[in-house]
Write a protein that holds these residues in place. Structure first.
Motif, PDB file in Angstrom:
ATOM      1  N   THR A 309       0.301  -5.215   1.216  1.00  0.00           N
ATOM      2  CA  THR A 309       1.557  -5.896   2.323  1.00  0.00           C
ATOM      3  C   THR A 309       1.791  -6.927   0.746  1.00  0.00           C
ATOM      4  O   THR A 309       1.100  -7.187   0.194  1.00  0.00           O
ATOM      5  CB  THR A 309      -0.053  -6.583   3.147  1.00  0.00           C
ATOM      6  OG1 THR A 309      -0.824  -7.444   2.583  1.00  0.00           O
ATOM      7  CG2 THR A 309       0.230  -6.186   3.932  1.00  0.00           C
ATOM      8  N   LEU A 376       4.521  -2.477   2.961  1.00  0.00           N
ATOM      9  CA  LEU A 376       5.023  -3.547   3.442  1.00  0.00           C
ATOM     10  C   LEU A 376       4.984  -4.977   3.298  1.00  0.00           C
ATOM     11  O   LEU A 376       4.036  -5.800   3.093  1.00  0.00           O
ATOM     12  CB  LEU A 376       3.487  -4.035   4.745  1.00  0.00           C
ATOM     13  CG  LEU A 376       2.927  -2.424   5.228  1.00  0.00           C
ATOM     14  CD1 LEU A 376       2.207  -2.819   6.017  1.00  0.00           C
ATOM     15  CD2 LEU A 376       4.138  -1.889   6.659  1.00  0.00           C
ATOM     16  N   GLU A 389      14.039  -4.890   4.073  1.00  0.00           N
ATOM     17  CA  GLU A 389      13.217  -3.356   4.725  1.00  0.00           C
ATOM     18  C   GLU A 389      13.757  -2.511   3.893  1.00  0.00           C
ATOM     19  O   GLU A 389      15.215  -2.900   3.754  1.00  0.00           O
ATOM     20  CB  GLU A 389      12.240  -2.969   5.588  1.00  0.00           C
ATOM     21  CG  GLU A 389      13.640  -2.527   6.768  1.00  0.00           C
ATOM     22  CD  GLU A 389      12.555  -1.771   8.262  1.00  0.00           C
ATOM     23  OE1 GLU A 389      11.042  -1.775   7.668  1.00  0.00           O
ATOM     24  OE2 GLU A 389      13.013  -1.994   8.805  1.00  0.00           O
ATOM     25  N   LYS A 398       6.280  -5.404   7.500  1.00  0.00           N
ATOM     26  CA  LYS A 398       5.411  -6.353   7.941  1.00  0.00           C
ATOM     27  C   LYS A 398       5.473  -5.645   9.490  1.00  0.00           C
ATOM     28  O   LYS A 398       4.451  -4.903   9.935  1.00  0.00           O
ATOM     29  CB  LYS A 398       4.820  -7.460   7.688  1.00  0.00           C
ATOM     30  CG  LYS A 398       3.046  -6.940   7.863  1.00  0.00           C
ATOM     31  CD  LYS A 398       2.311  -8.225   7.541  1.00  0.00           C
ATOM     32  CE  LYS A 398       0.963  -7.977   8.017  1.00  0.00           C
ATOM     33  NZ  LYS A 398       0.373  -9.555   6.956  1.00  0.00           N
TER      34      LYS A 398
END
Length: 595
Positions: A309, A376, A389, A398
């Motif tokens: 993350t 993420l 993304e 995420k």
């Protein structure tokens, strides 16, 4: 590669045919998890973080975690020069924090005590020894599992009124594993037959908080130091080897003070406020180093699921006193270009289903069985035209995963631990009311700037916080209640400043293996097959993995093939005044009958 070798599988099938048992099904009557009460444990008092106060402490703890279907039975104890030597049974699925209080002062050299255990229903035995020596680290614990074929290890207590921990998982049928040293790097792949059919939200894994802050690199001019800003002792590669599969990375770009348009590279950061006018903190590893370490690990250990993350995702000036520099499309594309160098990314994953609701095998089988590195993004990519993304590159927002990330924001473990336990106990696993999200347990404290500078984030982690996971955390779990990620600072570090691989300890690695093998497997709504630790004919390791019954000393020295009579800390003579667990006191010295 599957966990169990062909011979073991054939043996299992043969046994099923002979016995007539062909229903490899989880049944409620097979559950071994114990609801027996265990004594409440103790958190390290805050004042013991002061090294002078902690040095004078005479109270310590030895925690034993039982993630097996067998009760761990205390057979006997004896102690000399101890006011308290309180050890006891450890029921299945539970943990016991055993108490030790020395009678002598900090420098006493003749204190000693031993506790002898057996694994109920088996021929396996082990011993715990507490012993004093001369020198700067006089009080030590030896976990002697040579009677189980798992070796011995000597530990130094990390501080006053704190604990060392032993985690045991496995079974007599399956084979045992303990936390004296790390197992294979690809621990998930080794359990493919156990976890492959489970949803990702039914897995348990270690995680690392501020994962890239394993060093201080001073790419910004601020007051962040090792004491108050560094959160890990080892880099991403070793965190992966130590079992971590969830990484909290905070990444920013660094810009010259006189040129916001120039990017001097991407670095891991830990600051008080990435969007604040003044950012106080520092930088850690470079993104290039992180990527190299990921690729090294995945080349050596294919088949894992690894989540990264990535937070922040803003720029800061070298002198970070003028607020953030928001990333434009050009900077984001440069960042994505860097991420494309990560091997085993998983391109174009199915995003119609939350990642937490996919089976583990969906990710482990990606890249022809090499597994999945999943990025993420959770940063400040809010500008017009800035991509959030790139699924075609294996880079995801995420939001593709429903996550409960609970931060207690408490300064002391005594306040943090019950708050975290309350959070995960509010979410049942399995059945019609199954908790649908992926849950992060932030098992860490948040000291203020003064306390973290005075005592260090490292000491907060290895003295009150991480040790409490193995009694308060474990005893707050059961087959229906547990978090998916156990997020910690200073993963594997047991002694301050001892960060070399051979000085790390494997408690959280073994806890994760045991939670998946034992705890979650006793939940028949999560695990449909007969619990793996109760199956016949299957073994914990593949045939080519040689057993190890050596010794690891407190200084990291390892003897792979010690003499059979070498047992550090074992008392050859029980001295006049020795107290046995039944209250008997020796009136004369005798040879130790347990030698």
């Amino acid at each position: 590669m599957r966990t169990f070798g062909l011979l073991a599988v054939l043996a299992s099938c043969a046994w099923l045919l002979v016995s007539g048992q062909t229903d490899d099904v989880c049944k409620a009557q097979d559950r071994t998890y114990s609801t027996d009460a265990v004594p409440a444990g103790s958190y390290q008092p805050y004042d013991k973080l002061n090294p002078v106060v902690g040095m004078l402490s005479t109270k310590f703890y030895v925690t034993v975690v039982n993630l097996t279907p067998h009760r761990i039975k205390l057979e006997s104890t004896h102690s000399y020069q101890m006011d308290v030597f309180d050890f006891g049974d450890v029921p299945q699925g539970r943990a016991r924090q055993n108490a030790v209080k020395y009678r002598g002062s900090w420098s006493t050299k003749d204190d000693a005590g031993e506790a002898y255990y057996r694994i109920d229903g088996t021929d396996k035995k082990f011993a715990l020894r507490v012993k004093s020596y001369s020198g700067s680290d006089p009080r030590r614990v030896v976990f002697d599992l040579s009677g189980m074929g798992l070796g011995q290890r000597e530990y130094v207590f990390p501080g006053g009124d704190t604990a060392v921990s032993l985690v045991i998982t496995g079974s007599n049928r399956f084979g045992f594993q303990a936390s004296l040293r790390h197992g294979p790097g690809n621990w998930m792949r080794k359990m493919y037959d156990v976890i492959g059919d489970r949803l990702v939200r039914h897995l348990i894994m270690p995680g690392t908080h501020d994962a890239g802050m394993s060093k201080i690199t001073n790419k910004i001019t601020s007051i962040g130091s090792e004491q108050n800003t560094q959160n890990q002792g080892v880099n991403i590669y070793d965190q992966l080897r130590a079992g971590s599969r969830w990484f909290d990375l905070r990444i920013g770009s660094i810009h010259p003070n006189d040129n916001a348009a120039k990017n001097n590279g991407f670095w891991v950061m830990h600051v008080n406020d990435e969007l604040g006018t003044l950012a106080i903190g520092n930088t850690g590893e470079s993104l290039d180093e992180v990527i190299s370490e990921i690729n090294r690990f995945t080349s050596e250990n294919p088949g894992e699921i690894v989540f990264f993350t990535m937070r922040y995702l803003v720029g800061r000036y070298e002198l970070p006193d003028r607020g953030p520099i928001m990333w434009n499309a050009g900077v984001v594309n440069d960042f994505f270009s860097k991420l494309r160098a990560i091997n085993n990314r998983c391109l174009n994953l199915d995003t119609s289903t939350g990642f937490q609701n996919q089976k583990a095998s969906y990710f482990m089988d990606q890249n022809e069985g090499k597994g999945c590195v999943i990025m993420l993004l959770n940063g400040h990519l809010d500008g017009g035209g800035v991509p959030r993304e790139s699924p075609g590159d294996g880079i995801y927002d995420k939001g593709r995963m429903d996550i409960n990330d609970h931060w207690s924001d408490k300064m002391q473990a005594v306040d943090m631990a019950p708050d975290q336990v309350r959070n995960w106990r509010s979410a049942a696993r399995g059945g019609a009311s199954d908790y649908g999200n992926f849950m992060i347990a932030q098992w860490l404290v948040t000291p203020d700037a003064l306390a973290s500078t005075a005592y260090s984030l490292q000491n907060f982690a290895i003295q009150p916080t991480n040790p409490s996971l193995y009694w308060a955390g474990v005893n707050g779990m059961d087959p229906e209640h547990w978090p998916n990620v156990l997020l910690v600072d200073y993963i594997g570090v047991q002694q301050r400043g001892q960060w070399a691989w051979d000085r790390l300890s494997a408690e959280i690695y073994t806890l994760a293996v045991g939670m998946n093998l034992y705890m979650a497997s006793e939940n028949c709504d999560v695990n449909k097959r007969r619990p793996p630790l109760l199956r016949r004919g299957e073994v914990a390791v593949e045939e080519e993995e040689a057993p190890w019954n050596g010794i690891i000393f407190a200084n990291g020295t390892t003897l792979d093939n010690p003499p059979p009579t070498l047992h550090p800390g074992r008392a050859a003579m029980l001295r006049n005044g020795t107290v046995f667990g039944n209250g008997t006191v020796l009136e004369r010295s005798i040879p130790n009958p347990w030698l």
